[in-house]
Design a protein around this motif. Structure first.
Motif, PDB file in Angstrom:
ATOM      1  N   LEU A  82       0.806  -1.229   0.000  1.00 14.44           N
ATOM      2  CA  LEU A  82       0.000   0.000   0.000  1.00 14.44           C
ATOM      3  C   LEU A  82       0.832   1.268   0.000  1.00 14.44           C
ATOM      4  O   LEU A  82       0.329   2.335  -0.325  1.00 14.44           O
ATOM      5  N   THR A  83       2.072   1.184   0.436  1.00  8.50           N
ATOM      6  CA  THR A  83       2.890   2.393   0.551  1.00  8.50           C
ATOM      7  C   THR A  83       4.241   2.176  -0.132  1.00  8.50           C
ATOM      8  O   THR A  83       4.642   1.036  -0.365  1.00  8.50           O
ATOM      9  N   PRO A  84       4.962   3.267  -0.432  1.00  7.91           N
ATOM     10  CA  PRO A  84       6.291   3.118  -1.037  1.00  7.91           C
ATOM     11  C   PRO A  84       7.322   2.564  -0.043  1.00  7.91           C
ATOM     12  O   PRO A  84       8.404   2.159  -0.432  1.00  7.91           O
ATOM     13  N   GLY A 102       4.617   3.901   7.147  1.00  6.79           N
ATOM     14  CA  GLY A 102       4.474   4.138   5.716  1.00  6.79           C
ATOM     15  C   GLY A 102       3.376   5.163   5.500  1.00  6.79           C
ATOM     16  O   GLY A 102       2.717   5.581   6.461  1.00  6.79           O
ATOM     17  N   LYS A 103       3.181   5.587   4.260  1.00  7.89           N
ATOM     18  CA  LYS A 103       2.188   6.624   3.999  1.00  7.89           C
ATOM     19  C   LYS A 103       1.564   6.405   2.634  1.00  7.89           C
ATOM     20  O   LYS A 103       2.263   6.068   1.686  1.00  7.89           O
ATOM     21  N   PHE A 104       0.238   6.547   2.544  1.00  5.89           N
ATOM     22  CA  PHE A 104      -0.388   6.531   1.220  1.00  5.89           C
ATOM     23  C   PHE A 104      -1.431   7.640   1.136  1.00  5.89           C
ATOM     24  O   PHE A 104      -1.853   8.188   2.153  1.00  5.89           O
ATOM     25  N   THR A 105      -1.788   7.987  -0.100  1.00 12.08           N
ATOM     26  CA  THR A 105      -2.740   9.075  -0.310  1.00 12.08           C
ATOM     27  C   THR A 105      -4.012   8.513  -0.911  1.00 12.08           C
ATOM     28  O   THR A 105      -3.952   7.676  -1.820  1.00 12.08           O
ATOM     29  N   TYR A 106      -5.148   8.934  -0.386  1.00 10.78           N
ATOM     30  CA  TYR A 106      -6.426   8.508  -0.956  1.00 10.78           C
ATOM     31  C   TYR A 106      -7.403   9.665  -0.878  1.00 10.78           C
ATOM     32  O   TYR A 106      -7.554  10.273   0.179  1.00 10.78           O
ATOM     33  N   ASN A 110      -3.684  12.283   3.314  1.00 10.87           N
ATOM     34  CA  ASN A 110      -2.448  11.549   3.582  1.00 10.87           C
ATOM     35  C   ASN A 110      -2.674  10.655   4.791  1.00 10.87           C
ATOM     36  O   ASN A 110      -2.944  11.131   5.884  1.00 10.87           O
ATOM     37  N   ASP A 277      -7.833  -2.523  -3.276  1.00 14.05           N
ATOM     38  CA  ASP A 277      -8.502  -1.232  -3.509  1.00 14.05           C
ATOM     39  C   ASP A 277      -9.675  -1.064  -2.554  1.00 14.05           C
ATOM     40  O   ASP A 277      -9.907   0.007  -2.004  1.00 14.05           O
ATOM     41  N   VAL A 280      -8.551  -0.161   0.933  1.00 16.64           N
ATOM     42  CA  VAL A 280      -8.213   1.253   1.078  1.00 16.64           C
ATOM     43  C   VAL A 280      -9.478   2.110   1.181  1.00 16.64           C
ATOM     44  O   VAL A 280      -9.576   2.997   2.035  1.00 16.64           O
TER      45      VAL A 280
END
Ligand SMILES: Nc1nc2c(ncn2[C@@H]2O[C@H](COP(=O)(O)OP(=O)(O)OP(=O)(O)O)[C@@H](O)[C@H]2O)c(=O)[nH]1
Ligand SMILES: [K+]
Ligand SMILES: [Mg+2]
Length: 364
Positions: A82-84, A102-106, A110, A277, A280
């Motif tokens: 889910l994150t880089p 970690g970090k993800f954007t939706y 953030n 998906d 998330v």
């Protein structure tokens, strides 16, 4: 006898006692005692666990999601998906030994996702790094309980019990009870609904057990003993949780279907990229965040760059999100969207905004 032994004794007695009308009362008192010892245990260890040797990770972004689960259920694999952020995953237990952020954007938000070491049964009583892991879980906006779809169904109640033991309540609301301790006047008891699991005598006894002799109690919901204890102890954390079953590539379709039907549950396969998906999206929904757009006078709203606020946010929260000092020079705001009666509507600081509203702040 130490607290741990006392807790164990009571737990054994509760397990041994048959549940029926005649023993209900006795069980209630045992639970009250258990809650008291557990509270002592948590209190006693606070300073130690709060230092949290390397587990303290700065909060960042708009919300924090913390993964919690037994070893090797795929927590690190999910973080890497889910994150880089790469978190080492392997087939042996306790691969992860620290907290990996970690970090993800939706939808413009953030979201910080934390990977943690696996916890084992008894974690709440200090086994393994359980205490530290649970301390981090308490800082989450949403707990992501990671489960292994190929393993026994027991893992979920076991994990829940570990969190319950330290006062975390998952997907429950605060019981509708008002409870005020007074200086004098004895105990006054009122119930506005019919109570099936607890009565006045039990309430008196529990309060007595906690050396509370003067208090007002009004119960407005058909609660049980545990919920009443939660109110009395007062230090409960009511947290939102998503149950995530991983490794569905290893089980039958019927089994996947059965798991997926449980409430607050998402089934995934990190290995085969199945349903990630939807996971998330479910996290976003559970976080209950909203996006509002700002606009300057005479210009179109900036729909590429929304502000993320929590559900229940007011214009005041929006001002703070725009700039720290904006609230000081605020005169009024114009709002377009579903929160208004007409568009635009002139509103003050306390106006509640809705998802997708457009806000223009007019300064002094
Ligand atoms: N079949 C299958 N295996 C998976 C899946 N996701 C992860 N695994 C495997 O499960 C094993 C454990 O994965 P990790 O990500 O290290 O699990 P963890 O929960 O972080 O484990 P600890 O850090 O030890 O607590 C690895 O061998 C992964 O390749 C999946 O969806 N399906
Ligand atoms: K592992
Ligand atoms: Mg790991």
């Amino acid at each position: 006898m130490g607290i741990l032994e006392k807790i164990q004794d009571i737990e054994t007695e509760i397990k041994r006692t048959q549940k029926n009308k005649a023993t209900e009362y006795h069980l209630g008192l045992l639970k009250a005692k258990l809650a008291k010892y557990r509270a002592q245990l948590i209190e006693g260890s606070k300073t130690k666990s709060e230092k949290g040797e390397g587990f303290d990770v700065m909060k960042s972004g708009d919300a924090r999601v913390v993964m919690i689960g037994f070893p090797s259920v795929g927590k690190s694999t999910l973080l890497s998906k889910l994150t880089p952020q790469e978190s080492i995953a392997a087939a042996y237990e306790f691969t992860t030994l620290t907290c990996v952020p970690g970090k993800f954007t939706y939808k413009g938000a953030n979201i910080q996702l934390l990977d943690l070491p696996g916890i084992i049964e008894g974690a709440s009583q200090g086994k393994g790094r359980g205490r530290q892991v649970i301390a981090v879980a308490r800082t989450a906006d949403v707990v992501l309980m990671m489960l292994d779809a190929t393993k026994s169904a027991q893992q979920r109640p076991l994990l829940e019990a570990e969190l319950e033991a330290v006062g975390i309540r998952l997907n429950q609301g605060l019981p509708n009870v008002s409870f005020k301790i007074k200086k004098a006047g004895g105990i006054s008891f009122n119930a506005t609904v019919k109570l099936n699991y607890i009565d006045q005598k039990m309430v008196y006894n529990i309060l007595h057990d906690y050396k509370i002799f003067n208090a007002d109690v009004v119960i407005r919901e058909d609660i049980n003993v545990d919920q009443f204890l939660d109110v009395v102890l007062g230090n409960r954390r009511y947290m939102k949780c998503i149950y995530c079953y991983n490794k569905i590539d290893q089980i039958s379709m019927e089994e996947v279907d059965r798991l997926a039907r449980q409430p607050d549950t998402v089934v995934v396969s990190c290995e085969d990229d199945l349903n990630l998906d939807y996971l998330v999206e479910s996290i976003w929904k559970k976080l209950n965040l909203m996006r509002v757009y700002t606009k300057k006078r005479g210009e179109f709203p900036d729909f590429d760059d929304g502000l993320i606020v929590r559900n229940g946010a007011t214009i005041e929260h929006v001002c703070h999100a725009i700039h720290r000092t904006l609230a000081d020079t605020f005169r009024y705001a114009l709002v377009w969207g579903t929160s208004t009666k007409h568009n635009p509507q002139r509103v003050g600081m306390s106006h509640l905004v809705h998802d997708e509203d457009v806000v223009q702040v007019v300064k002094k």
